[in-house]
Write an enzyme that holds these catalytic residues in place. Sequence first.
Site, PDB file in Angstrom:
ATOM      1  N   SER A 103      -6.448  -8.593  -3.594  1.00  0.00           N
ATOM      2  CA  SER A 103      -5.705  -9.503  -2.739  1.00  0.00           C
ATOM      3  C   SER A 103      -6.101 -10.811  -2.218  1.00  0.00           C
ATOM      4  O   SER A 103      -5.487 -11.348  -1.083  1.00  0.00           O
ATOM      5  CB  SER A 103      -5.546  -8.679  -1.563  1.00  0.00           C
ATOM      6  OG  SER A 103      -6.589  -8.056  -1.100  1.00  0.00           O
ATOM      7  N   GLU A 163      -2.926   3.241   2.229  1.00  0.00           N
ATOM      8  CA  GLU A 163      -2.643   3.897   1.030  1.00  0.00           C
ATOM      9  C   GLU A 163      -2.541   5.270   0.786  1.00  0.00           C
ATOM     10  O   GLU A 163      -1.844   6.163   0.532  1.00  0.00           O
ATOM     11  CB  GLU A 163      -3.285   3.320  -0.568  1.00  0.00           C
ATOM     12  CG  GLU A 163      -2.707   3.824  -1.728  1.00  0.00           C
ATOM     13  CD  GLU A 163      -3.521   3.339  -2.967  1.00  0.00           C
ATOM     14  OE1 GLU A 163      -3.534   4.245  -3.821  1.00  0.00           O
ATOM     15  OE2 GLU A 163      -4.260   2.383  -2.866  1.00  0.00           O
ATOM     16  N   HIS A 215       0.912  -1.383  -0.023  1.00  0.00           N
ATOM     17  CA  HIS A 215      -0.126   0.145  -0.062  1.00  0.00           C
ATOM     18  C   HIS A 215       0.902   1.235   0.037  1.00  0.00           C
ATOM     19  O   HIS A 215       0.432   2.430  -0.025  1.00  0.00           O
ATOM     20  CB  HIS A 215      -0.958  -0.125   1.095  1.00  0.00           C
ATOM     21  CG  HIS A 215      -1.524  -1.194   1.242  1.00  0.00           C
ATOM     22  ND1 HIS A 215      -1.273  -2.189   2.232  1.00  0.00           N
ATOM     23  CD2 HIS A 215      -2.977  -1.760   0.901  1.00  0.00           C
ATOM     24  CE1 HIS A 215      -2.127  -3.226   2.124  1.00  0.00           C
ATOM     25  NE2 HIS A 215      -3.067  -2.912   1.449  1.00  0.00           N
ATOM     26  N   HIS A 262      -6.760   4.933   5.391  1.00  0.00           N
ATOM     27  CA  HIS A 262      -6.397   3.526   4.573  1.00  0.00           C
ATOM     28  C   HIS A 262      -4.908   3.826   4.345  1.00  0.00           C
ATOM     29  O   HIS A 262      -4.397   4.723   4.264  1.00  0.00           O
ATOM     30  CB  HIS A 262      -6.932   3.676   3.331  1.00  0.00           C
ATOM     31  CG  HIS A 262      -6.819   2.362   2.598  1.00  0.00           C
ATOM     32  ND1 HIS A 262      -5.904   2.171   1.918  1.00  0.00           N
ATOM     33  CD2 HIS A 262      -7.619   1.163   2.516  1.00  0.00           C
ATOM     34  CE1 HIS A 262      -5.540   0.966   1.374  1.00  0.00           C
ATOM     35  NE2 HIS A 262      -6.701   0.382   1.532  1.00  0.00           N
ATOM     36  N   SER A 309      -9.996  -4.737   2.867  1.00  0.00           N
ATOM     37  CA  SER A 309      -9.645  -4.433   1.620  1.00  0.00           C
ATOM     38  C   SER A 309     -10.581  -3.441   0.955  1.00  0.00           C
ATOM     39  O   SER A 309     -11.782  -3.633   0.775  1.00  0.00           O
ATOM     40  CB  SER A 309      -9.706  -5.820   0.962  1.00  0.00           C
ATOM     41  OG  SER A 309      -9.629  -5.464  -0.484  1.00  0.00           O
ATOM     42  N   CYS A 326      -6.138   1.802 -10.538  1.00  0.00           N
ATOM     43  CA  CYS A 326      -5.434   1.102 -10.958  1.00  0.00           C
ATOM     44  C   CYS A 326      -6.171   0.174 -12.209  1.00  0.00           C
ATOM     45  O   CYS A 326      -7.445   0.116 -12.007  1.00  0.00           O
ATOM     46  CB  CYS A 326      -4.474   0.208 -10.094  1.00  0.00           C
ATOM     47  SG  CYS A 326      -5.205  -1.098  -9.388  1.00  0.00           S
TER      48      CYS A 326
END
Length: 316
Positions: free
Chosen positions: A273, A131, A79, A129, A228, A200
């Site tokens: 994931s 990220e 992340h 989060h 997630s 992404c």
Amino acid sequence: MTKAPLTLYLAAPRGFCAGVDRAIKIVEMALEKWGAPVYVRHEIVHNKFVVDGLRDKGAVFVEELEDCPPDRPVIFSAHGVPKAVPAEAARREMVYVDATCPLVSKVHIEAARHHDNGLQMIMIGHEGHPETVGTMGQLPEGEVLLVETVADVAEVEVRDPERLAFVTQTTLSVDDTVDIVAALRARFPAIVGPHKEDICYATTNRQEAVKAIAPGCDALLVVGAPNSSNSKRLVEVARKAGCSYAQLVQRAEDIDWRALEGIRAVGVTAGASAPEVLIDEVVAAFGARYDMTVEKVETAQENVEFKVPRVLRVPA
């Protein structure tokens, strides 16, 4: 007893993306190279099954760098981490490997470039989060402002509306993000966006596959972890696409069979994931209870592969 007929629509692409695959490989190769224990700051990817499997091989998961001894290698999760983390690892003369997904690193580079050009950043993401924390931590405090919703855009206070840029978390809902970007552009016409969307390819592809199957399903299950982001977005996308019963399950044992009574068509997908073995487990659980026909619905093909860092490709 005769089993009821069921069509199971299996979304493709689903499950592991290239960034997750690379991150797991990094931990496994680090264990091969340096032996156990290898420390990992934060869950390498958001999946309990994956994390437990790596823990069994000798990985030790910690939340902060200070929880790692200086004489053992440490890996940073897929992340991404704030800039201060590798700087502190270098100060302590630790061996460290950065498993940040290259597509997240791209966002970090973008943010730094805008900052160098004197622009204040707005990040579209989820507060707390990893990220988001990692991306915001690339720049000095106050240089990145976070918005989560269209409503947040109306409230955000910027230094100079003429000197702004935005980036996004890579795992957001594509449709929701479009609305937030539109609100940003409406309020700040001069705002600079990424050349190509930050969300992404894997997140986008998995959401498109869900949109393709959801309208024809009585229920849709997303195999993934509750922490997630991309998995939770798939549930939301399924509901918006017309499937009233869409649920997140970590494993087959989490399926609420009573809620599925009377269904004739079910969709199955997985977050980026979640390993294929857990998807197989869910499909097998349906096969044990229904006279099942599996239909694979493929909306895109993925052949992306990311190299592991050089330090792991050379002998110890």
